[in-house]
Design an enzyme around this catalytic site. Structure first.
Site, mmCIF file in Angstrom:
data_model
loop_
_atom_site.group_PDB
_atom_site.id
_atom_site.type_symbol
_atom_site.label_atom_id
_atom_site.label_comp_id
_atom_site.label_asym_id
_atom_site.label_seq_id
_atom_site.Cartn_x
_atom_site.Cartn_y
_atom_site.Cartn_z
ATOM 1 N N PRO A 2 -100.414 18.200 -11.293
ATOM 2 C CA PRO A 2 -99.783 19.400 -11.934
ATOM 3 C C PRO A 2 -101.032 19.811 -13.159
ATOM 4 C CG PRO A 2 -98.112 17.751 -12.184
ATOM 5 C CD PRO A 2 -99.446 17.127 -11.574
ATOM 6 N N GLU A 3 -101.455 21.093 -12.860
ATOM 7 C CA GLU A 3 -102.260 21.563 -13.826
ATOM 8 C C GLU A 3 -101.601 23.054 -14.262
ATOM 9 O OE1 GLU A 3 -106.178 21.511 -13.298
ATOM 10 O OE2 GLU A 3 -106.191 19.477 -12.047
ATOM 11 N N LYS A 51 -99.591 23.665 -19.717
ATOM 12 C CA LYS A 51 -98.866 22.585 -18.861
ATOM 13 C C LYS A 51 -97.656 22.198 -19.284
ATOM 14 C CE LYS A 51 -102.732 19.730 -18.485
ATOM 15 N NZ LYS A 51 -103.439 18.746 -18.078
ATOM 16 N N ARG A 258 -110.595 9.301 -17.367
ATOM 17 C CA ARG A 258 -110.334 10.100 -16.378
ATOM 18 C C ARG A 258 -111.231 10.105 -15.235
ATOM 19 N NH1 ARG A 258 -106.203 13.674 -17.491
ATOM 20 N NH2 ARG A 258 -106.182 14.166 -15.417
#
Length: 270
Positions: A2-3, A51, A258
């Site tokens: 999800p972005e 978001k 990340r």
């Protein structure tokens, strides 16, 4: 993953079946709100902020964040007394909202809370300009990023306090398109304003697409993206082998590092 564009679509789809509708059933499956019942209340609005997703219901606001695996599913209203079969297991459901038009189920939400309207800014007030919001401001986003010129551009782009909506896929793709390695300091990025404008254009272009693409090619993974998830494969521009590494953020030491993907030739570290 999800972005900002994913959450924008989720808000749009939820708005279509909930906004202006009375809830005929409500089931919060988290301990903090297990006794809260919004049945009989009207959903006034559904909005995305970067978001984050906000549902305004009867004077309260249902605030959710998808994190890595969250998703809102929408099912048609049951017919003939037979419930619709969910696409995901019931134990993953965090909240179920039912209107006369549809059932909305929030699965595996990273964050779910119910706020008073006056508390909303406490939850999302820290966000920078929303790339898909009506108040998008390129200059403000640029000022926020430039406030820390020694910070790695890959970390600055991902920081929702600077601009809201960029996730790890867009972070990697934007650094490739900007011809800089994610670890390059903000002050050394030669085209930072162009990267920010490009972020806006990419999210706008993808917000109505079921599959994200940044290359202009088919929306299939290898063709759709320049570098993200493509370690070991040749760069589409120069043929060099795309590399993978991880990048931690010193400002948030408890967060896991990340993934970053980059072309060593197209994205020099300067």
């Amino acid at each position: 993953m999800p972005e900002g564009d994913t959450v924008w679509r989720q808000a749009r789809d939820l708005r279509a079946v909930l906004a202006g509708e009375e809830l005929i059933s409500c089931d919060f499956r988290v301990p903090a709100y297990a006794t809260l019942d919004l049945s009989g209340e009207t959903v006034d609005a559904v909005e995305s902020r970067g978001k984050h997703l906000l549902m305004f219901v009867g004077g309260l606001v249902v605030h959710s964040h998808l994190s890595m695996e969250g998703h809102w599913d929408i099912y048609p209203a049951p017919t003939g007394g037979r419930p619709t079969r969910w696409r995901k297991p019931a134990f993953a459901a965090r909240v179920v909202l039912v209107s006369h038009l549809a059932t909305a189920v929030g699965f595996s939400l990273g964050k779910l809370e119910v706020l008073r309207k006056e508390e909303v800014e406490n939850a999302v007030g820290h966000l920078g300009p929303d790339l898909l919001g009506p108040g998008w401001d390129t200059d403000q986003a640029l000022l926020r990023i430039l406030a820390d010129p020694t910070r790695a551009v890959g970390l600055a782009l991902l920081d929702q306090r600077n601009l809201a909506g960029i996730g790890n896929i867009y972070r990697n793709e934007l650094c490739f398109l900007g011809k800089v390695h994610p670890a390059v300091p903000v002050a050394q990025v030669p085209s930072l304003e162009r990267m920010i404008d490009l972020a806006k254009r990419l999210l706008e272009a993808n917000k109505d697409r079921p599959r994200r693409a940044t290359t202009g090619g088919p929306a299939q993974r290898d063709a759709a993206l320049w570098v993200y998830g493509l370690a070991g494969k040749p760069c589409k521009k120069c043929g060099s082998i795309i590399r993978h590494d991880t990048m931690a953020d010193p400002e948030f030491p408890l967060r896991a590092a990340r993934d970053i993907y980059f072309c060593p030739r197209c994205q020099p570290t300067l």
